[in-house]
Design a protein around this motif. Structure first.
Motif, PDB file in Angstrom:
ATOM      1  N   ALA A 237       0.877  -1.183   0.000  1.00  0.00           N
ATOM      2  CA  ALA A 237       0.000   0.000   0.000  1.00  0.00           C
ATOM      3  C   ALA A 237       0.903   1.219   0.000  1.00  0.00           C
ATOM      4  CB  ALA A 237      -0.886  -0.006   1.245  1.00  0.00           C
ATOM      5  N   SER A 238       0.511   2.238  -0.758  1.00  0.00           N
ATOM      6  CA  SER A 238       1.349   3.439  -0.852  1.00  0.00           C
ATOM      7  C   SER A 238       0.701   4.602  -0.123  1.00  0.00           C
ATOM      8  CB  SER A 238       1.546   3.837  -2.313  1.00  0.00           C
ATOM      9  OG  SER A 238       2.067   2.754  -3.046  1.00  0.00           O
ATOM     10  N   ILE A 239       1.529   5.337   0.576  1.00  0.00           N
ATOM     11  CA  ILE A 239       1.087   6.622   1.144  1.00  0.00           C
ATOM     12  C   ILE A 239       1.878   7.673   0.379  1.00  0.00           C
ATOM     13  CG2 ILE A 239       1.055   8.084   3.199  1.00  0.00           C
ATOM     14  CD1 ILE A 239       0.797   5.561   4.903  1.00  0.00           C
ATOM     15  N   GLY A 240       1.236   8.240  -0.653  1.00  0.00           N
ATOM     16  CA  GLY A 240       1.933   9.206  -1.497  1.00  0.00           C
ATOM     17  C   GLY A 240       2.590   8.519  -2.681  1.00  0.00           C
ATOM     18  N   VAL A 247      -3.032   8.405  -1.905  1.00  0.00           N
ATOM     19  CA  VAL A 247      -2.879   7.628  -0.665  1.00  0.00           C
ATOM     20  C   VAL A 247      -3.836   6.434  -0.720  1.00  0.00           C
ATOM     21  CG1 VAL A 247      -3.092   7.703   1.853  1.00  0.00           C
ATOM     22  CG2 VAL A 247      -2.230   9.710   0.619  1.00  0.00           C
ATOM     23  N   ASP A 248      -3.282   5.246  -0.627  1.00  0.00           N
ATOM     24  CA  ASP A 248      -4.134   4.053  -0.602  1.00  0.00           C
ATOM     25  C   ASP A 248      -4.870   3.976   0.736  1.00  0.00           C
ATOM     26  OD1 ASP A 248      -3.483   3.042  -3.113  1.00  0.00           O
ATOM     27  OD2 ASP A 248      -1.715   2.003  -2.377  1.00  0.00           O
ATOM     28  N   PRO A 249      -6.051   3.330   0.756  1.00  0.00           N
ATOM     29  CA  PRO A 249      -6.766   3.157   2.036  1.00  0.00           C
ATOM     30  C   PRO A 249      -6.082   2.074   2.866  1.00  0.00           C
ATOM     31  CG  PRO A 249      -7.993   2.136   0.248  1.00  0.00           C
ATOM     32  CD  PRO A 249      -6.770   2.741  -0.374  1.00  0.00           C
ATOM     33  N   VAL A 250      -5.042   2.478   3.587  1.00  0.00           N
ATOM     34  CA  VAL A 250      -4.161   1.510   4.259  1.00  0.00           C
ATOM     35  C   VAL A 250      -4.946   0.627   5.228  1.00  0.00           C
ATOM     36  CG1 VAL A 250      -2.180   1.290   5.806  1.00  0.00           C
ATOM     37  CG2 VAL A 250      -2.169   3.025   4.010  1.00  0.00           C
ATOM     38  N   ARG A 251      -5.871   1.235   5.975  1.00  0.00           N
ATOM     39  CA  ARG A 251      -6.597   0.436   6.965  1.00  0.00           C
ATOM     40  C   ARG A 251      -7.401  -0.680   6.295  1.00  0.00           C
ATOM     41  NH1 ARG A 251      -7.773   0.671  12.127  1.00  0.00           N
ATOM     42  NH2 ARG A 251      -6.884   2.737  12.406  1.00  0.00           N
ATOM     43  N   ALA A 271       5.957  10.720   1.147  1.00  0.00           N
ATOM     44  CA  ALA A 271       4.990  11.472   1.967  1.00  0.00           C
ATOM     45  C   ALA A 271       5.008  11.116   3.443  1.00  0.00           C
ATOM     46  CB  ALA A 271       3.573  11.254   1.408  1.00  0.00           C
ATOM     47  N   GLY A 272       5.591   9.981   3.791  1.00  0.00           N
ATOM     48  CA  GLY A 272       5.508   9.533   5.184  1.00  0.00           C
ATOM     49  C   GLY A 272       6.014  10.554   6.182  1.00  0.00           C
ATOM     50  N   VAL A 273       7.062  11.277   5.808  1.00  0.00           N
ATOM     51  CA  VAL A 273       7.650  12.238   6.760  1.00  0.00           C
ATOM     52  C   VAL A 273       6.694  13.394   7.068  1.00  0.00           C
ATOM     53  CG1 VAL A 273      10.027  11.675   6.110  1.00  0.00           C
ATOM     54  CG2 VAL A 273       8.839  13.546   4.938  1.00  0.00           C
ATOM     55  N   ALA A 274       5.664  13.568   6.233  1.00  0.00           N
ATOM     56  CA  ALA A 274       4.694  14.643   6.485  1.00  0.00           C
ATOM     57  C   ALA A 274       3.947  14.421   7.800  1.00  0.00           C
ATOM     58  CB  ALA A 274       3.698  14.740   5.324  1.00  0.00           C
ATOM     59  N   ALA A 275       3.961  13.172   8.277  1.00  0.00           N
ATOM     60  CA  ALA A 275       3.258  12.866   9.533  1.00  0.00           C
ATOM     61  C   ALA A 275       3.918  13.524  10.737  1.00  0.00           C
ATOM     62  CB  ALA A 275       3.168  11.356   9.731  1.00  0.00           C
ATOM     63  N   TRP A 282      -3.147  11.799   9.725  1.00  0.00           N
ATOM     64  CA  TRP A 282      -4.192  10.883   9.256  1.00  0.00           C
ATOM     65  C   TRP A 282      -3.664   9.963   8.164  1.00  0.00           C
ATOM     66  CZ3 TRP A 282      -4.965  11.217   4.040  1.00  0.00           C
ATOM     67  CH2 TRP A 282      -4.599  12.411   3.416  1.00  0.00           C
ATOM     68  N   ILE A 283      -2.587  10.363   7.489  1.00  0.00           N
ATOM     69  CA  ILE A 283      -2.081   9.521   6.394  1.00  0.00           C
ATOM     70  C   ILE A 283      -1.629   8.155   6.904  1.00  0.00           C
ATOM     71  CG2 ILE A 283      -1.375  11.471   4.944  1.00  0.00           C
ATOM     72  CD1 ILE A 283       1.516  10.983   5.793  1.00  0.00           C
ATOM     73  N   SER A 284      -1.294   8.084   8.197  1.00  0.00           N
ATOM     74  CA  SER A 284      -0.788   6.804   8.730  1.00  0.00           C
ATOM     75  C   SER A 284      -1.917   5.953   9.316  1.00  0.00           C
ATOM     76  CB  SER A 284       0.241   7.062   9.824  1.00  0.00           C
ATOM     77  OG  SER A 284       1.191   7.991   9.417  1.00  0.00           O
TER      78      SER A 284
END
Ligand code: PLP
Length: 477
Positions: A237-240, A247-251, A271-275, A282-284
């Motif tokens: 799954a990709s976030i960004g 952003v994929d629906p990771v959950r 994009a992960g570092v944006a958290a 919310w991206i995580s």
């Protein structure tokens, strides 16, 4: 080189870098040289006698600089940023100066322990779950790249899916990997290298609106494989995503993975570092509950020079079991005590640089506040730029940006789609050749999109405004 010579020349080198950074805006962002230009200007054969370091600095000024694309230029908007901030460069210099090789805890305890702490700090800053910490069941490691991290995750996933047999027997049956059409190409390469094979990479459909991977289709694909005797090994799954930062629906994807017992790797390279910003955390969503491995690259948007990609795993067992082997010459009491991490067991190469020093320098220098400020500035400039694009009806904005990337295209209503795309690429090439800014492109739904990736350390509003002027002139001048 004696320590005194090193001191003198080192000062010259640091001065050179400081002058380069201070004057970086005077260079064309993208190198204008033709293939072979650099090599043709350098001696074809090595010197018989050493020529001194001045010669290296001379080569740099006269031959290498024209062949440099200036990634730290504030008008570098291509690909994704690759931040090399001052503290990161200094941390890297210290690492080179120490010259340690940290393959085992015993080969330089500080190298391992600082890395473990730095990635724990980063996990905390990003709000990642406690089981990713190195003092818990999982742990983090700095890899060379998100591509390397994906390969390592794939090897761990294969280890788990085969009940540990892959290590000894190789891939004896068929294993499958699941991605979307927007997943980075490094996953397909990981499938190729690991032996899964590209024919066993299932490309799952996406929601046309969000471009996120469709969990129902994923579920059906996994079930079909399992019924046909193919072992589902890993879902990414990709976030960004690279093209558009979707952003994929990771959950939801993760729930399918848990239900079906498949390894979930989350690729949040850019994009992960944006958290680090609570408003973007919310991206995580779903990572804590569902991710077996998670990767983000401080060497993209977090001001740390390449290479620094952090991979966390929820359970280090399959990773270490997949990769560890202990020849006699590496045996030592600390490893045998089981009380230390030997990062060689978490990666493909044996040897490793002291990469943690540059990440550590960045985390200490900026602090959480400074990092948030940097991310927020990129997001804000991207939103402003997108607003300008949306307000000009000669352009079409793909969507509102969430991070620092804006995708858009000029409208050429008189041309058919193929001709319009060719014109976009020609005009983009002309814009980049002019040297004032550098942007790249991608393809979305069969059409060319221009990508403006904001996030270089020195980018200010004025650089974005000047580039917007240059874009309008290039596409409609
Ligand atoms: N994954 C994503 C989503 C990316 O955007 C990229 C590069 O842009 C990568 C992986 C590969 O990154 P690296 O150069 O660290 O291998």
């Amino acid at each position: 080189m004696s320590p005194e010579e090193f001191r003198e020349l080192g000062k010259q080198v640091v001065d050179w870098i400081a002058d380069y950074r201070a004057g970086i805006e005077s260079y064309p962002v993208r190198s204008p040289v033709e293939p072979g230009w650099v090599r043709d200007r350098l001696p074809a054969h090595p010197p018989e006698r050493g020529t001194g370091f001045e010669q290296v600095l001379g080569d740099l000024d006269e031959v290498l600089l024209p062949g440099i694309t200036h990634w730290q230029h504030p008008a570098f908007f291509a690909y994704f940023p690759s931040g090399a901030s001052g503290p990161a460069v200094l941390g890297d210099l210290l690492s080179s100066g120490l010259g340690v090789q940290g393959m085992l805890w015993a080969t330089s305890p500080a190298c391992t322990e600082l890395e473990a702490l730095a990635v724990d700090w980063l996990a905390e800053l990003l709000g990642l779950p406690p089981h990713f910490r190195t003092d818990a069941a999982g742990g983090g490691i700095i890899q060379d790249s998100a591509s390397g991290a994906a390969l390592v995750a794939c090897l761990a996933a294969l280890h788990r899916a085969s009940g540990g047999r892959v290590a000894a027997e190789g891939i004896t049956g068929r294993y499958a990997m699941y991605v979307s059409e927007h997943t980075h190409a490094s996953l397909a390469r990981a499938a190729r290298i690991s032996g899964i094979g590209e024919d066993n990479v299932r490309v799952i459909g996406t929601d046309p609106r969000t471009r996120g991977l469709d969990p129902q289709e994923l579920d059906r694909a996994i079930a079909a494989d399992a019924a046909a005797g193919v072992v589902p090994a890993l879902v990414c799954a990709s976030i960004g995503t690279t093209s558009t930062t979707a952003v994929d629906p990771v959950r939801q994807v993760g729930e399918v993975c848990r239900e079906r017992g498949v390894w979930l790797h989350v690729d949040a390279a850019y994009a992960g570092v944006a958290a680090v910003c609570p408003e973007l955390r919310w991206i995580s969503d779903g990572v804590a509950e569902c991710a077996d491995s998670y990767c983000t690259d401080p060497h993209k948007w977090l001001l740390t020079n390449f290479d620094c990609s952090v991979l966390w795993v929820a359970d280090r067992g399959p990773l270490v079991q997949a990769l560890s082997s202990t020849p006699e010459y590496l045996r030592n009491p600390a490893s045998e005590s089981g009380a230390v991490i030997d990062y060689r067991d978490w990666q493909v190469p044996l040897g490793r640089r002291f990469r943690a020093l540059k990440l550590w320098s960045v985390l200490r220098w900026y602090g959480a506040e400074g990092l948030r400020e940097h991310i927020r500035s990129g997001v804000e400039l991207a939103r402003e730029f997108a607003g300008e694009v949306a307000a000009d009806d000669r352009f079409e904005l793909l969507e509102e940006p969430v991070f620092g990337l804006v995708c858009f295209r000029p409208r050429y209503p008189d041309l058919d789609p193929a001709a319009a795309d060719r014109r976009v690429l020609d005009r983009l090439e002309a814009l980049n050749s002019a040297g004032n800014a550098y942007l790249t492109h991608t393809e979305v739904d069969g059409r060319v999109q221009v990508r403006m990736a904001i996030g270089a350390a020195g980018t200010e509003r004025r650089h974005v405004h000047a580039t917007w002027d240059a874009i309008r002139a290039a596409f409609f001048g």
